[in-house]
Write a protein that holds these residues in place. Structure first.
Motif, PDB file in Angstrom:
ATOM      1  N   SER A   1      -3.280   2.347   0.868  1.00  0.00           N
ATOM      2  CA  SER A   1      -4.116   2.835  -0.232  1.00  0.00           C
ATOM      3  C   SER A   1      -3.426   4.005  -0.942  1.00  0.00           C
ATOM      4  O   SER A   1      -3.506   4.130  -2.160  1.00  0.00           O
ATOM      5  CB  SER A   1      -5.497   3.240   0.270  1.00  0.00           C
ATOM      6  N   GLN A   2      -2.735   4.858  -0.185  1.00  0.00           N
ATOM      7  CA  GLN A   2      -1.981   5.943  -0.800  1.00  0.00           C
ATOM      8  C   GLN A   2      -0.760   5.412  -1.546  1.00  0.00           C
ATOM      9  O   GLN A   2      -0.407   5.915  -2.606  1.00  0.00           O
ATOM     10  CB  GLN A   2      -1.547   6.964   0.253  1.00  0.00           C
ATOM     11  N   ILE A   3      -0.122   4.387  -0.998  1.00  0.00           N
ATOM     12  CA  ILE A   3       1.027   3.770  -1.668  1.00  0.00           C
ATOM     13  C   ILE A   3       0.583   3.164  -2.990  1.00  0.00           C
ATOM     14  O   ILE A   3       1.234   3.343  -4.024  1.00  0.00           O
ATOM     15  CB  ILE A   3       1.684   2.711  -0.759  1.00  0.00           C
ATOM     16  N   ALA A   4      -0.542   2.476  -2.988  1.00  0.00           N
ATOM     17  CA  ALA A   4      -1.054   1.860  -4.215  1.00  0.00           C
ATOM     18  C   ALA A   4      -1.436   2.916  -5.245  1.00  0.00           C
ATOM     19  O   ALA A   4      -1.355   2.662  -6.450  1.00  0.00           O
ATOM     20  CB  ALA A   4      -2.260   0.976  -3.894  1.00  0.00           C
ATOM     21  N   ALA A   5      -1.829   4.112  -4.805  1.00  0.00           N
ATOM     22  CA  ALA A   5      -2.166   5.188  -5.733  1.00  0.00           C
ATOM     23  C   ALA A   5      -0.960   5.602  -6.568  1.00  0.00           C
ATOM     24  O   ALA A   5      -1.114   6.105  -7.677  1.00  0.00           O
ATOM     25  CB  ALA A   5      -2.720   6.390  -4.975  1.00  0.00           C
ATOM     26  N   TYR A   6       0.236   5.385  -6.045  1.00  0.00           N
ATOM     27  CA  TYR A   6       1.458   5.659  -6.805  1.00  0.00           C
ATOM     28  C   TYR A   6       1.803   4.503  -7.752  1.00  0.00           C
ATOM     29  O   TYR A   6       2.743   4.605  -8.520  1.00  0.00           O
ATOM     30  CB  TYR A   6       2.637   5.890  -5.860  1.00  0.00           C
ATOM     31  N   GLY A   7       1.077   3.407  -7.673  1.00  0.00           N
ATOM     32  CA  GLY A   7       1.356   2.256  -8.525  1.00  0.00           C
ATOM     33  C   GLY A   7       2.441   1.358  -7.959  1.00  0.00           C
ATOM     34  O   GLY A   7       2.960   0.494  -8.658  1.00  0.00           O
ATOM     35  N   VAL A   8       2.771   1.524  -6.700  1.00  0.00           N
ATOM     36  CA  VAL A   8       3.839   0.750  -6.063  1.00  0.00           C
ATOM     37  C   VAL A   8       3.233  -0.460  -5.369  1.00  0.00           C
ATOM     38  O   VAL A   8       2.301  -0.332  -4.585  1.00  0.00           O
ATOM     39  CB  VAL A   8       4.598   1.626  -5.041  1.00  0.00           C
ATOM     40  N   MET A   9       3.771  -1.624  -5.681  1.00  0.00           N
ATOM     41  CA  MET A   9       3.314  -2.842  -5.025  1.00  0.00           C
ATOM     42  C   MET A   9       4.409  -3.465  -4.170  1.00  0.00           C
ATOM     43  O   MET A   9       4.162  -4.404  -3.424  1.00  0.00           O
ATOM     44  CB  MET A   9       2.848  -3.873  -6.071  1.00  0.00           C
ATOM     45  N   THR A  10       5.650  -2.975  -4.302  1.00  0.00           N
ATOM     46  CA  THR A  10       6.772  -3.478  -3.528  1.00  0.00           C
ATOM     47  C   THR A  10       7.425  -2.310  -2.813  1.00  0.00           C
ATOM     48  O   THR A  10       7.859  -1.362  -3.453  1.00  0.00           O
ATOM     49  CB  THR A  10       7.802  -4.168  -4.440  1.00  0.00           C
ATOM     50  N   THR A  11       7.487  -2.371  -1.499  1.00  0.00           N
ATOM     51  CA  THR A  11       8.096  -1.291  -0.730  1.00  0.00           C
ATOM     52  C   THR A  11       9.446  -1.754  -0.202  1.00  0.00           C
ATOM     53  O   THR A  11       9.704  -2.962  -0.161  1.00  0.00           O
ATOM     54  CB  THR A  11       7.185  -0.890   0.443  1.00  0.00           C
ATOM     55  N   PRO A  12      10.308  -0.857   0.166  1.00  0.00           N
ATOM     56  CA  PRO A  12      10.144   0.583   0.225  1.00  0.00           C
ATOM     57  C   PRO A  12      10.263   1.210  -1.156  1.00  0.00           C
ATOM     58  O   PRO A  12      10.801   0.607  -2.092  1.00  0.00           O
ATOM     59  CB  PRO A  12      11.293   1.039   1.126  1.00  0.00           C
ATOM     60  N   ALA A  13       9.754   2.426  -1.272  1.00  0.00           N
ATOM     61  CA  ALA A  13       9.831   3.155  -2.537  1.00  0.00           C
ATOM     62  C   ALA A  13      10.193   4.599  -2.242  1.00  0.00           C
ATOM     63  O   ALA A  13       9.861   5.134  -1.191  1.00  0.00           O
ATOM     64  CB  ALA A  13       8.507   3.088  -3.278  1.00  0.00           C
ATOM     65  N   LEU A  14      10.889   5.212  -3.203  1.00  0.00           N
ATOM     66  CA  LEU A  14      11.286   6.607  -3.087  1.00  0.00           C
ATOM     67  C   LEU A  14      10.583   7.400  -4.169  1.00  0.00           C
ATOM     68  O   LEU A  14      10.602   7.021  -5.338  1.00  0.00           O
ATOM     69  CB  LEU A  14      12.805   6.746  -3.233  1.00  0.00           C
ATOM     70  N   VAL A  15       9.934   8.492  -3.767  1.00  0.00           N
ATOM     71  CA  VAL A  15       9.203   9.361  -4.686  1.00  0.00           C
ATOM     72  C   VAL A  15       9.862  10.738  -4.661  1.00  0.00           C
ATOM     73  O   VAL A  15      10.080  11.296  -3.589  1.00  0.00           O
ATOM     74  CB  VAL A  15       7.718   9.484  -4.272  1.00  0.00           C
ATOM     75  N   VAL A  16      10.198  11.260  -5.843  1.00  0.00           N
ATOM     76  CA  VAL A  16      10.766  12.594  -5.966  1.00  0.00           C
ATOM     77  C   VAL A  16       9.884  13.381  -6.919  1.00  0.00           C
ATOM     78  O   VAL A  16       9.678  12.965  -8.061  1.00  0.00           O
ATOM     79  CB  VAL A  16      12.217  12.552  -6.497  1.00  0.00           C
ATOM     80  N   ASN A  17       9.364  14.510  -6.451  1.00  0.00           N
ATOM     81  CA  ASN A  17       8.456  15.350  -7.246  1.00  0.00           C
ATOM     82  C   ASN A  17       7.300  14.550  -7.833  1.00  0.00           C
ATOM     83  O   ASN A  17       7.023  14.606  -9.031  1.00  0.00           O
ATOM     84  CB  ASN A  17       9.218  16.089  -8.345  1.00  0.00           C
ATOM     85  N   SER A  18       6.648  13.761  -7.000  1.00  0.00           N
ATOM     86  CA  SER A  18       5.464  12.960  -7.348  1.00  0.00           C
ATOM     87  C   SER A  18       5.741  11.856  -8.355  1.00  0.00           C
ATOM     88  O   SER A  18       4.815  11.317  -8.945  1.00  0.00           O
ATOM     89  CB  SER A  18       4.337  13.859  -7.865  1.00  0.00           C
ATOM     90  N   LYS A  19       7.012  11.497  -8.564  1.00  0.00           N
ATOM     91  CA  LYS A  19       7.366  10.420  -9.485  1.00  0.00           C
ATOM     92  C   LYS A  19       8.163   9.359  -8.736  1.00  0.00           C
ATOM     93  O   LYS A  19       9.134   9.670  -8.044  1.00  0.00           O
ATOM     94  CB  LYS A  19       8.200  10.969 -10.646  1.00  0.00           C
TER      95      LYS A  19
END
Length: 112
Positions: free
Chosen positions: A72-90
């Motif tokens: 649910s937190q991953i989806a809050a970032y708009g990511v549907m395919t993992t893995p994903a890297l987030v830098v400074n909330s982007k």
């Protein structure tokens, strides 16, 4: 007739995400860390986390990386395919595992 034309309350309602309307804040997944890895904990997610830690060490940063596994937190970032890297909330990369040098560039650009 009062049932059909009831005036809606225009005031925003606080919601905690549990559906009950309590006043607890919705957790956005932000814990204050600059770099986050989003993924369920598979081998690729772990590879990305290690690459991020190594890149941060080479950049002279403290190698602290949050690994968010809650979907649910991953989806809050708009990511549907993992893995994903987030830098400074982007979200700067998703759906693949970049190498350490590419992660260094992504972190460097994300800090600007």
């Amino acid at each position: 007739m009062g049932l059909f034309f009831k005036k809606k309350n225009d005031a925003p309602q606080a919601s905690c995400g549990c559906g009950t309307g309590c006043a607890a804040p919705v957790e956005s997944g932000d814990t204050g860390r600059m770099v986050k890895v989003l993924g369920g904990g598979c081998a690729k997610c772990n590879q990305l986390e290690e690459a991020a830690k190594a890149a941060m060490t080479e950049l002279g940063l403290t190698p602290e990386v949050d690994h968010i596994t809650d979907f649910s937190q991953i989806a809050a970032y708009g990511v549907m395919t993992t893995p994903a890297l987030v830098v400074n909330s982007k979200v700067v990369c998703y759906g693949r595992v970049p190498g350490k040098d590419e992660v260094k560039d992504l972190i460097r650009k994300g800090m600007e």
